[in-house]
Write a protein that holds these residues in place. Sequence first.
Motif, PDB file in Angstrom:
ATOM      1  N   HIS A  86      16.861 -48.302  52.560  1.00 44.04           N
ATOM      2  CA  HIS A  86      18.313 -48.219  52.667  1.00 44.04           C
ATOM      3  C   HIS A  86      18.902 -47.847  51.323  1.00 44.04           C
ATOM      4  N   ARG A  87      19.939 -47.043  51.329  1.00 48.72           N
ATOM      5  CA  ARG A  87      20.572 -46.646  50.074  1.00 48.72           C
ATOM      6  C   ARG A  87      21.129 -47.850  49.318  1.00 48.72           C
ATOM      7  N   VAL A  88      21.679 -48.794  50.019  1.00 47.42           N
ATOM      8  CA  VAL A  88      22.360 -49.897  49.327  1.00 47.42           C
ATOM      9  C   VAL A  88      21.499 -51.161  49.262  1.00 47.42           C
ATOM     10  N   ASN A 114      29.332 -45.621  54.519  1.00 43.21           N
ATOM     11  CA  ASN A 114      28.102 -44.905  54.882  1.00 43.21           C
ATOM     12  C   ASN A 114      28.428 -43.443  55.233  1.00 43.21           C
ATOM     13  N   THR A 123      25.737 -41.512  44.716  1.00 45.96           N
ATOM     14  CA  THR A 123      24.992 -42.741  44.417  1.00 45.96           C
ATOM     15  C   THR A 123      25.758 -43.660  43.476  1.00 45.96           C
ATOM     16  N   SER A 124      26.691 -43.102  42.687  1.00 47.09           N
ATOM     17  CA  SER A 124      27.428 -43.952  41.726  1.00 47.09           C
ATOM     18  C   SER A 124      28.931 -43.750  41.840  1.00 47.09           C
ATOM     19  N   LYS A 130      18.601 -53.338  48.497  1.00 47.86           N
ATOM     20  CA  LYS A 130      17.369 -53.243  47.718  1.00 47.86           C
ATOM     21  C   LYS A 130      16.655 -54.598  47.708  1.00 47.86           C
ATOM     22  N   ASN A 187      15.223 -51.947  57.981  1.00 47.67           N
ATOM     23  CA  ASN A 187      16.683 -51.924  58.126  1.00 47.67           C
ATOM     24  C   ASN A 187      17.064 -52.230  59.573  1.00 47.67           C
ATOM     25  N   HIS A 245      20.184 -41.511  59.384  1.00 51.23           N
ATOM     26  CA  HIS A 245      21.305 -42.449  59.629  1.00 51.23           C
ATOM     27  C   HIS A 245      21.074 -43.088  61.004  1.00 51.23           C
ATOM     28  N   LYS A 265       9.375 -49.680  45.452  1.00 50.81           N
ATOM     29  CA  LYS A 265      10.557 -48.866  45.769  1.00 50.81           C
ATOM     30  C   LYS A 265      11.628 -49.676  46.510  1.00 50.81           C
ATOM     31  N   GLY A 321      25.275 -36.973  46.672  1.00 51.51           N
ATOM     32  CA  GLY A 321      24.827 -38.143  47.440  1.00 51.51           C
ATOM     33  C   GLY A 321      25.648 -39.379  47.115  1.00 51.51           C
ATOM     34  N   ASP A 362      17.829 -56.121  54.446  1.00 52.78           N
ATOM     35  CA  ASP A 362      19.006 -55.789  55.241  1.00 52.78           C
ATOM     36  C   ASP A 362      19.293 -57.013  56.113  1.00 52.78           C
TER      37      ASP A 362
END
Length: 431
Positions: free
Chosen positions: A308-310, A235, A50-51, A312, A364, A267, A359, A48, A315
């Motif tokens: 959203h993944r990015v 993305n 993530t890092s 936090k 978004n 997505h 969380k 995924g 958006d």
Amino acid sequence: MAEPTRIAKLELDGKSYDLPVHSPTLGPDVLDIRKLYGEADVFTFDPGFTSTAACESAITFIDGDLGELLHRGYPIEQLAEKSSYLELCFLLLYGELPTAGQLADFEARVTKHTMVHEQMHNFFRGFRRDAHPMATMVGVVGAMSAFYHDSLDINDAWQREVAAIRMIAKLPTIAAMAYKYSVGQPFVYPKNSLSYAGNFLHMCFAVPAEDYVVNPILAKAMDRIMMLHADHEQNASTSTVRLAGSSGANPFACIAAGIACLWGPAHGGANQACLEMLREIGSVDRIPEYIAKAKDKNSGFRLMGFGHRVYKNFDPRAKVMKQSADEVLGLLGIENNPTLQVAKELERIALEDDYFVSKKLYPNVDFYSGIILDAMGFPTSMFTPIFAISRTVGWISQWKEMIGEKNQKIGRPRQLYVGAPKRDYVDVRHR
Ligand code: CMC
């Protein structure tokens, strides 16, 4: 790549390994692990991504904690208010805002390419009428490589440029044709005297039997929606385009791969799923039921248009989109739209709920876009194609950036193998 700013040390099995640390213009520092496998015989594990930074890029930057989105350094809020979609395309593609002359030249170049090869009309007719427009678009955009042979050579900068302009120009035409085909109406040719967004509305909503005048409020709103979706750094669909392009595949095939990835509900498909969810909720009194369902892991249900993944914090695109929804529905005199009321109340309740707060789940870009598109007269199945039109410039800019790199390599992740160890074949009689 610039020289490392310092060195990190990795201790493993009594040995020490140096990991150069690179400092970007903005964002967290990056550990360079490219030599790690060769030196230490280990991989890193990050499903995924993530890092993991998979590339260097100078196009778009997101600060997820601050809720900031910058294109070539310019904040999306300023662009959405002051710029236009085609000006943003220029910025993403070439790195700087255009002068008046450069913009006029760019607009003329895009406008010249809005028509598709006439034979493509037959190609559309091979699809079932009830095909989802995204299914048609994946096929037709991929098939552009069968029509435009003079812009397939990725090693020729001029051909890359022509392919880029062709796709920015023709994607609205292709999406509108997919729509017209699905509703059984004749295709409407592009009208180059109209703006980019206005022309798209014209190709979707005009019919030969009647005059169609583009509503300037809707054209402006469409232009803004396109701007808000234009690029979003690495993305899933953009990474798909980069990975497909890393093998040397032609640009049309790469963008078709991006469209396929965008379609998923996690997505770009979320805008369709979100409006369908808001309609299913139907009234404000049913919101608690859906909030409870979203919090129940066994339900398999998520609040679409949330998270959203990015981002936090929030958006920034959603903020502009919400404001735009209020403006457009107000100007159209339908501000009491029940779906908008449900969306606003759902947002308010979710943002006060511990589950969503802890969380860091916020609305978004997809949360409010569908409400505007619905008010414009689009069916939900056209929401993701409109995202695809808008994101095409982002995909192409990222693809061009990658192809232009000197040390560009094929993308080839490694794995943590958990299958059977080596074993001997067993004859069928002994199994
Ligand atoms: N509703 C309820 N719970 C959620 C939601 C949601 N929309 N999104 C995330 N969660 C929970 C998730 O269950 C998980 O909980 P736990 O830690 O207890 O297991 C936690 O939040 C983190 O979720 P994740 O799936 O690990 O996060 P991610 O970064 O992998 O996924 C996302 C990001 C956008 C795929 C996800 O938030 C989601 O599925 N949202 C709904 C679909 C959506 O709106 N997508 C559009 C994204 S923006 C436009 C675009 O990129 O195209």
